[in-house]
Design an enzyme around this catalytic site. Sequence first.
Site, PDB file in Angstrom:
ATOM      1  N   LYS A   1      68.961  53.857  53.316  1.00  0.00           N
ATOM      2  CA  LYS A   1      67.720  54.255  54.002  1.00  0.00           C
ATOM      3  C   LYS A   1      67.888  54.161  55.510  1.00  0.00           C
ATOM      4  O   LYS A   1      67.376  54.989  56.252  1.00  0.00           O
ATOM      5  CB  LYS A   1      66.552  53.364  53.546  1.00  0.00           C
ATOM      6  CG  LYS A   1      66.112  53.604  52.123  1.00  0.00           C
ATOM      7  CD  LYS A   1      64.696  54.172  52.080  1.00  0.00           C
ATOM      8  CE  LYS A   1      64.385  54.910  50.800  1.00  0.00           C
ATOM      9  NZ  LYS A   1      64.154  54.056  49.636  1.00  0.00           N
TER      10      LYS A   1
ATOM     11  N   LYS B   1      71.372  59.997  42.758  1.00  0.00           N
ATOM     12  CA  LYS B   1      70.184  59.657  41.972  1.00  0.00           C
ATOM     13  C   LYS B   1      69.046  60.647  42.241  1.00  0.00           C
ATOM     14  O   LYS B   1      68.884  61.083  43.379  1.00  0.00           O
ATOM     15  CB  LYS B   1      69.790  58.232  42.384  1.00  0.00           C
ATOM     16  CG  LYS B   1      68.444  57.766  41.973  1.00  0.00           C
ATOM     17  CD  LYS B   1      68.132  56.397  42.569  1.00  0.00           C
ATOM     18  CE  LYS B   1      67.408  56.541  43.893  1.00  0.00           C
ATOM     19  NZ  LYS B   1      66.706  55.353  44.344  1.00  0.00           N
TER      20      LYS B   1
ATOM     21  N   LYS C   1      62.546  60.765  44.937  1.00  0.00           N
ATOM     22  CA  LYS C   1      61.404  61.491  45.474  1.00  0.00           C
ATOM     23  C   LYS C   1      61.578  61.858  46.945  1.00  0.00           C
ATOM     24  O   LYS C   1      60.983  62.814  47.418  1.00  0.00           O
ATOM     25  CB  LYS C   1      60.077  60.775  45.239  1.00  0.00           C
ATOM     26  CG  LYS C   1      60.056  59.268  45.288  1.00  0.00           C
ATOM     27  CD  LYS C   1      58.678  58.760  44.845  1.00  0.00           C
ATOM     28  CE  LYS C   1      58.490  57.290  44.826  1.00  0.00           C
ATOM     29  NZ  LYS C   1      58.964  56.348  44.007  1.00  0.00           N
TER      30      LYS C   1
END
Length: 331
Positions: free
Chosen positions: A114, A196, A199
């Site tokens: 992130k 993966k 969203k």
Amino acid sequence: MKIILSGIKPSGIPTLGNYIGALKNFVSLQEEMKDFEFFVFVADLHAITVPHDVEELRQNIRSVAALYLASGLSVDNLSLFVQSEVHEHAELGYILQTISYMGELERMTQYKDKAKQQKSGIPAALFNYPILMAADILLYDAQYVPVGEDQKQHLELTRNLAERFNNRYGETFVVPEVLVTKTGAKIMDLQDPLKKMDKSANNEKGCIFLLEPIDTIKKKIKSSITDSESKIKYSKSRKPGISNLITIYSALTGLTYTAIEKKYENAGYGLFKNDLADIVANEIGILQEKYHKIINSKMLDDILDMGKAKAQAIAQKKIREVYNKVGLTRG
Ligand code: TYM
């Protein structure tokens, strides 16, 4: 009270990955483990650790709450609540920061991923994210925490923090165990099966959102990436695309990988993908129907209010105990 607890972040609309790895799994666990209380929450404090749109977040908090119920969770032994409405989460998060090490947080792979995506300035809260997650769990003395593969490292940290606190201040927290679903703990991106399904992914074609039009969902399955050798055979390393689709098929139908391979022994990818598109569309279609009945209902607010009250009663008691243990009480 024996507790199973888990959370979903309302940053965007949940995906088929969240559905299979988390929501659907919660529903089967609730059926299997009848002597447990289920605490599930909308992890909204976690959603503000990355840039977000304020109005969208408000909508998504409600949507995630409604999706828990639309997935089929029974309200009998369920407490469903919004994390930020129980302020003890943030309080315990702070206390746990005092026993967490920078080094162990720097090792968290989700933080590293992130942080790479941030254009400027990494929020301290993103770094501390796993500590808040530990607080979410330890506050309730949860015995089991069902999550997808990607959260296992955070669970390991939670266990370490619980043990560290207990050693330093005396027995206080239950050391929780992670429960990962047997099939579908890591659903991959339909366009890039080495990543993966997420969203917040850049390519929306690779990700199925639970509230998007059913036709779009079908198209996404039919145009998913598969390898050139057109055999329906599970091999994660050699055929990651088709293996991911087989996993989705298996998770939604209950058929084993071998049974699916046998069923499509003489078929090509086209037929298999068409069938899978129908299976996914059917299951998500039912979910969406239930969702639309729930989303604007007063029942949803009533359930969230009740959930909050039940969660708060436990959380308040625990935080008092923790303050007392660390010496935060007037002498
Ligand atoms: P979140 O919102 O990213 O994901 C919610 C749940 O879905 C699982 N999941 C997946 N499972 C299979 N395949 C995928 N592609 C996939 N993507 C996500 C996640 O593993 C998770 O179980 N930090 C958590 C939320 C949280 C939490 C907690 C969970 C906050 N506090 C305490 C458990 C206990 C998160 O961001 O999940």
